[in-house]
Enzyme design. Sequence first.
Site, PDB file in Angstrom:
ATOM      1  N   ASP A 107     -37.897  17.052  38.630  1.00  0.00           N
ATOM      2  CA  ASP A 107     -38.150  16.471  39.963  1.00  0.00           C
ATOM      3  C   ASP A 107     -37.693  17.365  41.114  1.00  0.00           C
ATOM      4  OD1 ASP A 107     -39.086  14.273  38.549  1.00  0.00           O
ATOM      5  OD2 ASP A 107     -37.136  13.268  38.592  1.00  0.00           O
ATOM      6  N   LYS A 137     -41.852  20.461  42.014  1.00  0.00           N
ATOM      7  CA  LYS A 137     -42.827  21.403  41.428  1.00  0.00           C
ATOM      8  C   LYS A 137     -44.244  21.098  41.910  1.00  0.00           C
ATOM      9  CE  LYS A 137     -41.305  20.141  37.358  1.00  0.00           C
ATOM     10  NZ  LYS A 137     -40.086  19.391  37.743  1.00  0.00           N
ATOM     11  N   GLY A 140     -43.823  13.597  36.420  1.00  0.00           N
ATOM     12  CA  GLY A 140     -44.462  12.969  37.579  1.00  0.00           C
ATOM     13  C   GLY A 140     -44.369  13.969  38.702  1.00  0.00           C
ATOM     14  N   HIS A 141     -45.477  14.594  39.043  1.00  0.00           N
ATOM     15  CA  HIS A 141     -45.484  15.656  40.053  1.00  0.00           C
ATOM     16  C   HIS A 141     -46.172  15.129  41.309  1.00  0.00           C
ATOM     17  CE1 HIS A 141     -45.043  18.946  36.724  1.00  0.00           C
ATOM     18  NE2 HIS A 141     -44.045  18.092  36.757  1.00  0.00           N
ATOM     19  N   THR A 174     -38.371   8.492  29.133  1.00  0.00           N
ATOM     20  CA  THR A 174     -39.355   7.851  30.010  1.00  0.00           C
ATOM     21  C   THR A 174     -40.211   6.839  29.232  1.00  0.00           C
ATOM     22  OG1 THR A 174     -40.914   9.627  29.578  1.00  0.00           O
ATOM     23  CG2 THR A 174     -39.521   9.874  31.526  1.00  0.00           C
ATOM     24  N   GLN A 189     -40.657  19.033  33.739  1.00  0.00           N
ATOM     25  CA  GLN A 189     -39.216  18.813  33.570  1.00  0.00           C
ATOM     26  C   GLN A 189     -38.439  19.959  34.239  1.00  0.00           C
ATOM     27  OE1 GLN A 189     -41.248  18.219  30.349  1.00  0.00           O
ATOM     28  NE2 GLN A 189     -41.539  16.410  31.577  1.00  0.00           N
ATOM     29  N   THR A 218     -35.358  16.691  26.964  1.00  0.00           N
ATOM     30  CA  THR A 218     -36.687  16.298  26.517  1.00  0.00           C
ATOM     31  C   THR A 218     -36.976  17.019  25.195  1.00  0.00           C
ATOM     32  OG1 THR A 218     -38.964  15.935  27.219  1.00  0.00           O
ATOM     33  CG2 THR A 218     -37.977  18.076  27.818  1.00  0.00           C
ATOM     34  N   THR A 247     -42.282   8.776  37.874  1.00  0.00           N
ATOM     35  CA  THR A 247     -42.944   8.236  36.691  1.00  0.00           C
ATOM     36  C   THR A 247     -42.456   6.825  36.382  1.00  0.00           C
ATOM     37  OG1 THR A 247     -43.300  10.418  35.759  1.00  0.00           O
ATOM     38  CG2 THR A 247     -43.274   8.600  34.192  1.00  0.00           C
ATOM     39  N   ARG A 294     -37.205   4.693  38.405  1.00  0.00           N
ATOM     40  CA  ARG A 294     -35.753   4.512  38.274  1.00  0.00           C
ATOM     41  C   ARG A 294     -35.022   5.266  39.390  1.00  0.00           C
ATOM     42  NH1 ARG A 294     -34.735   6.580  32.232  1.00  0.00           N
ATOM     43  NH2 ARG A 294     -36.310   8.065  32.901  1.00  0.00           N
TER      44      ARG A 294
HETATM   45  P1  GDP Z   1     -41.623  17.316  40.509  1.00  0.00           P
HETATM   46  O1  GDP Z   1     -41.558  16.479  39.283  1.00  0.00           O
HETATM   47  O2  GDP Z   1     -40.784  18.549  40.391  1.00  0.00           O
HETATM   48  O3  GDP Z   1     -43.026  17.638  40.942  1.00  0.00           O
HETATM   49  O4  GDP Z   1     -40.976  16.461  41.688  1.00  0.00           O
HETATM   50  P2  GDP Z   1     -41.254  14.896  41.982  1.00  0.00           P
HETATM   51  O5  GDP Z   1     -42.590  14.756  42.585  1.00  0.00           O
HETATM   52  O6  GDP Z   1     -40.933  14.066  40.802  1.00  0.00           O
HETATM   53  O7  GDP Z   1     -40.094  14.594  43.018  1.00  0.00           O
HETATM   54  C1  GDP Z   1     -39.961  15.299  44.191  1.00  0.00           C
HETATM   55  C2  GDP Z   1     -40.007  14.302  45.372  1.00  0.00           C
HETATM   56  O8  GDP Z   1     -39.544  14.942  46.531  1.00  0.00           O
HETATM   57  C3  GDP Z   1     -41.398  13.837  45.689  1.00  0.00           C
HETATM   58  O9  GDP Z   1     -41.328  12.541  46.207  1.00  0.00           O
HETATM   59  C4  GDP Z   1     -41.868  14.812  46.771  1.00  0.00           C
HETATM   60  O10 GDP Z   1     -42.853  14.246  47.635  1.00  0.00           O
HETATM   61  C5  GDP Z   1     -40.572  15.027  47.519  1.00  0.00           C
HETATM   62  N1  GDP Z   1     -40.393  16.357  48.122  1.00  0.00           N
HETATM   63  C6  GDP Z   1     -40.795  17.576  47.682  1.00  0.00           C
HETATM   64  N2  GDP Z   1     -40.327  18.551  48.478  1.00  0.00           N
HETATM   65  C7  GDP Z   1     -39.623  17.930  49.457  1.00  0.00           C
HETATM   66  C8  GDP Z   1     -38.863  18.410  50.572  1.00  0.00           C
HETATM   67  O11 GDP Z   1     -38.718  19.600  50.829  1.00  0.00           O
HETATM   68  N3  GDP Z   1     -38.258  17.457  51.357  1.00  0.00           N
HETATM   69  C9  GDP Z   1     -38.361  16.122  51.104  1.00  0.00           C
HETATM   70  N4  GDP Z   1     -37.729  15.283  51.912  1.00  0.00           N
HETATM   71  N5  GDP Z   1     -39.065  15.660  50.057  1.00  0.00           N
HETATM   72  C10 GDP Z   1     -39.668  16.543  49.244  1.00  0.00           C
HETATM   73  P1  IMO Z   2     -40.878  16.230  35.975  1.00  0.00           P
HETATM   74  O1  IMO Z   2     -41.911  17.153  35.405  1.00  0.00           O
HETATM   75  C1  IMO Z   2     -37.069  14.156  35.476  1.00  0.00           C
HETATM   76  C2  IMO Z   2     -35.934  13.033  31.396  1.00  0.00           C
HETATM   77  C3  IMO Z   2     -35.886  11.547  31.110  1.00  0.00           C
HETATM   78  C4  IMO Z   2     -34.807  11.520  30.044  1.00  0.00           C
HETATM   79  C5  IMO Z   2     -35.079  12.794  29.257  1.00  0.00           C
HETATM   80  C6  IMO Z   2     -35.923  12.591  28.007  1.00  0.00           C
HETATM   81  O2  IMO Z   2     -41.431  15.161  36.832  1.00  0.00           O
HETATM   82  O3  IMO Z   2     -39.764  16.989  36.604  1.00  0.00           O
HETATM   83  P2  IMO Z   2     -38.495  12.082  27.582  1.00  0.00           P
HETATM   84  O4  IMO Z   2     -39.364  10.987  28.086  1.00  0.00           O
HETATM   85  O5  IMO Z   2     -38.945  13.452  27.940  1.00  0.00           O
HETATM   86  O6  IMO Z   2     -38.201  11.975  26.108  1.00  0.00           O
HETATM   87  O7  IMO Z   2     -37.076  11.841  28.313  1.00  0.00           O
HETATM   88  O8  IMO Z   2     -35.775  13.666  30.135  1.00  0.00           O
HETATM   89  N1  IMO Z   2     -37.221  13.511  31.961  1.00  0.00           N
HETATM   90  C7  IMO Z   2     -37.408  13.826  33.248  1.00  0.00           C
HETATM   91  N2  IMO Z   2     -36.571  13.732  34.298  1.00  0.00           N
HETATM   92  N3  IMO Z   2     -38.297  14.685  35.632  1.00  0.00           N
HETATM   93  C8  IMO Z   2     -39.139  14.812  34.579  1.00  0.00           C
HETATM   94  O9  IMO Z   2     -40.322  15.444  34.665  1.00  0.00           O
HETATM   95  C9  IMO Z   2     -38.712  14.334  33.320  1.00  0.00           C
HETATM   96  N4  IMO Z   2     -39.287  14.283  32.103  1.00  0.00           N
HETATM   97  C10 IMO Z   2     -38.355  13.787  31.281  1.00  0.00           C
HETATM   98  O10 IMO Z   2     -35.507  10.815  32.252  1.00  0.00           O
HETATM   99  O11 IMO Z   2     -33.532  11.649  30.637  1.00  0.00           O
HETATM  100 MG    MG Z   3     -41.135  14.491  38.749  1.00  0.00          MG
END
Ligand code: GDP
Ligand code: IMO
Ligand code: MG
Length: 427
Positions: free
Chosen positions: A13, A16, A40-41, A129, A222, A237, A298, A301
């Site tokens: 998270d 990416k 969840g991107h 997840t 991840q 993971t 995703t 939580r």
């Molecule tokens: P990913 O899994 O690495 O793609 O990241 P996620 O989408 O799960 O979580 C990143 C969250 O931070 C998302 O809600 C994005 O919209 C938000 N986000 C990304 N870059 C920034 C930033 O520079 N500032 C803020 N405030 N939010 C951001």
């Molecule tokens: P992105 O790509 C954050 C965490 C889960 C759990 C552990 C194992 O959005 O960054 P799994 O379902 O893979 O067996 O869970 O890994 N986890 C993540 N945490 N971002 C993710 O993906 C994750 N994918 C798995 O919360 O702790």
């Molecule tokens: Mg994510």
Amino acid sequence: MQVDILLGLQWGDEGKGKIVDYLASNYDIVARFQGGPNAGHTLKINGKSFVLHTIPSGAFQKNVTNVIGNGVVIDPFTLKKEVDNLNSVGVDISKNLLVSQKAHLILPTHKVLDAASEHKKGQSKIGSTLRGIGPTYMDKTGRNGLRVGDLLSSNFDEKYQALKNKHLDLLGNYDFDFDLAQAEQEWETGIELLRKLQLINVEYYLNNALEKNKRILAEGAQGSMLDIDFGTYPFVTSSNTISASACKGLGIAPNKIGEIYGISKAYCTRVGSGPFPSELFDEDGEKLRKVGNEFGATTGRPRRCGWIDLPALKYCIMLNGLTQLILTKIDVLNSFKSIKAGTAYRYDGKETQELPFDLDNIDIEVVYQRFEGWDTEISGAQNFETLPQTLKQYILFLEKYLNVPITLISNGPEREALISKSSAIYA
Ligand code: GDP
Ligand code: IMO
Ligand code: MG
């Protein structure tokens, strides 16, 4: 041409999705190499947020071909929902989406096994997840799995039944109730969709594309601290999330790799169980969660929050062979009078920057350095030079400590909220 890689350096998270979406306009192909719908991107375009789980984050760039590599595990119904969601906003992704025949399929019973295993673990659960990731990769390495290419064989239904029956036998060992009826209906609709997509030999496709000088970006899921080998095992993971995994998840040789971009938040989060040495349980942690909107893309939580952990980051930079660091969510720190960075650990009577074998069962203390905050709004800033002096000093400190250039700074969720910095300032 070479393949550039973009991946997360923490516990996922890191942002990416946003950064791949931004960088994708410089590439012809964006290819996911591991993980599955546990990811969840999030992309924020024209004020609207989209969350992608399986489809690469190049989806919104018209001229980009999106590839799902052999290293990915696919839940057909989740993929269908993503395709439908994109369709509903006018993106016909099926034209620009290629799927590896060697990618493994997540069966409904894989998800039940994931849930049953977590249930049985009780307090010591991974906090997965529940998307069936672990059981699917277990079947892959156990040589029992079903692959996308199997969909094209005449006896696919038999293969499905055989694997399902194996899972039902296993589930007999758990005291866990489940009902497969709806999940199997959904699976059918997902399978139908998947059969209509372009199912290819990704390794040939990508290597041929390289020969034709196509630019390729490999997108990780991840983060490195969730890597099955180098993360906080067993709270990880079930795939390798580091840069080496891009080679085996796409069929690209190591000598084809170019830039390796790593993303870190300006602080740290983790969702699910497991060690997190710099976790905050005070109002600063609460503030990071609130201002950063730290809730899983995703599962929804709440994410655990803490200060940036530089020894862990340095470790991941080493493992990945990072060439450029991208710092995200810097804006979340805007209203802090002062901020902290973990710069060392104390354990076994010593102070060190090295991670121990096991971060979990050890009495570990983080050594922090305090920095003056910039305590001002920086949203809308696009030029590094005009940033507050305290923020520039902090970036300089990070570059020196980590010995890697920070070339992009993200200061908001929107696609455009980025500040680029052409070269390292520490040199
Ligand atoms: P990913 O899994 O690495 O793609 O990241 P996620 O989408 O799960 O979580 C990143 C969250 O931070 C998302 O809600 C994005 O919209 C938000 N986000 C990304 N870059 C920034 C930033 O520079 N500032 C803020 N405030 N939010 C951001
Ligand atoms: P992105 O790509 C954050 C965490 C889960 C759990 C552990 C194992 O959005 O960054 P799994 O379902 O893979 O067996 O869970 O890994 N986890 C993540 N945490 N971002 C993710 O993906 C994750 N994918 C798995 O919360 O702790
Ligand atoms: Mg994510």
